[in-house]
Design a protein around this motif. Sequence first.
Motif, short mmCIF file in Angstrom:
data_model
loop_
_atom_site.label_atom_id
_atom_site.label_comp_id
_atom_site.label_asym_id
_atom_site.label_seq_id
_atom_site.Cartn_x
_atom_site.Cartn_y
_atom_site.Cartn_z
N LEU A 194 64.85 47.23 40.87
CA LEU A 194 65.66 47.58 42.05
C LEU A 194 66.99 48.24 41.66
CD1 LEU A 194 65.81 47.57 45.11
CD2 LEU A 194 66.80 45.28 45.00
N PRO A 195 67.77 47.68 40.72
CA PRO A 195 69.00 48.38 40.31
C PRO A 195 68.72 49.76 39.74
CG PRO A 195 69.03 46.11 39.54
CD PRO A 195 67.65 46.36 40.06
N ARG A 196 67.67 49.88 38.93
CA ARG A 196 67.32 51.17 38.35
C ARG A 196 66.99 52.19 39.45
NH1 ARG A 196 62.87 51.94 33.53
NH2 ARG A 196 62.76 54.22 33.53
N THR A 197 66.24 51.74 40.44
CA THR A 197 65.85 52.64 41.53
C THR A 197 67.05 53.05 42.37
OG1 THR A 197 63.63 51.67 41.63
CG2 THR A 197 64.40 52.83 43.59
N LEU A 198 67.92 52.11 42.68
CA LEU A 198 69.09 52.43 43.50
C LEU A 198 70.07 53.33 42.75
CD1 LEU A 198 69.74 49.01 45.28
CD2 LEU A 198 68.66 51.07 46.20
N VAL A 199 70.21 53.11 41.45
CA VAL A 199 71.04 54.02 40.65
C VAL A 199 70.44 55.41 40.66
CG1 VAL A 199 71.80 54.56 38.31
CG2 VAL A 199 72.05 52.24 39.18
N GLY A 200 69.11 55.50 40.52
CA GLY A 200 68.45 56.80 40.58
C GLY A 200 68.64 57.48 41.92
N LEU A 201 68.60 56.70 43.00
CA LEU A 201 68.81 57.24 44.35
C LEU A 201 70.21 57.84 44.47
CD1 LEU A 201 68.07 57.53 47.39
CD2 LEU A 201 68.93 55.20 47.69
#
Length: 343
Positions: free
Chosen positions: A69-76
């Motif tokens: 989830l943190p990785r995805t939100l950072v990517g977003l």
Amino acid sequence: MTARATSATGLPPAARAGGFVLLALALVVVLALSITVGARPIALSDIWNAVTAFDPAQTNHKIILDLRLPRTLVGLLVGAALGLSGAILQGATRNPLADPGILGINAGATLCVVLGISVFGITQLSGYVWLAFLGAGAAMLVVYLVASLGREGATPVKLALAGAAVTAALTSVTSAILITNVQTLDQIRFWQVGALTGRTTDILLQVAPFILAGIVLALLTSRILDGLALGDDVARGLGLKVQRGRAMVGLAAVILAGAATAAAGPIAFVGLTVPHLARAFTGPNYRWILPYSMLLAPILLLGADIVGRIIVPPGELQVGIVTAALGAPFFIALVRRRKLAEL
């Protein structure tokens, strides 16, 4: 010809609105895939359970909340920041090849991180964030001050030339430090390639306020960019304060590109290709280009991150490598087809 007149190119207004909705849905799908796809597949139902009823005994729940989830939100956030910064830089400089690297942002961030490692011994990724943001802002400020010299002020050509000169100078200093300091080279190699791996909630919370503020500021510059697209003289005739407007656009670009580079390292081609792709659908109207770029860029970035996870199992390619591999041929094809010379 005004920006309103030229906005007839691209999709009709109703189709643009529909396209924006489709992009939003596509982004939701990519976000879900980014959380579920990886070395350990995760079911969609686990995402909801991990958020609403977290169980530390469940391995999937820990993977979702601590890693995916943190990785995805950072990517977003990083994707949206890169897409918007590339779009507004191309609009402000009227240079179709402009991206966060052209104004020294990436080079300044990299040099500051290298100095932090070699001089101050900083080894944590969370420490890189502030160093990279400081370097990006300082480099952009130097570029703007250099380009502002003379009676004409910071014209598009002078900004591009000043950016190229500052980038070359900063890159040479960085290379000299890395050549003479192998330990620093080993520590920065992972960040310098551009990656979303290992981005934690701490990093997300550090960069999110800057990127969100930059997004709001960037979306407010659409009228300025439409005016600058007509040329400085016409823009002044329409009542636009050109230098003040270009400074506002530059500030938004520094906030967005600086925070994105700080969080994920210098990622190539996203800020360069996405605005052209958005412009193909929307025409030259920045009231549409900016929102489209804001959605297209995270779709591309997270999609590249997903490809990097599955292409070389059980390891993964970092997203900066994948975006370069995908972006370079796409942009070459785009330039050959559209024969871009200026915006």
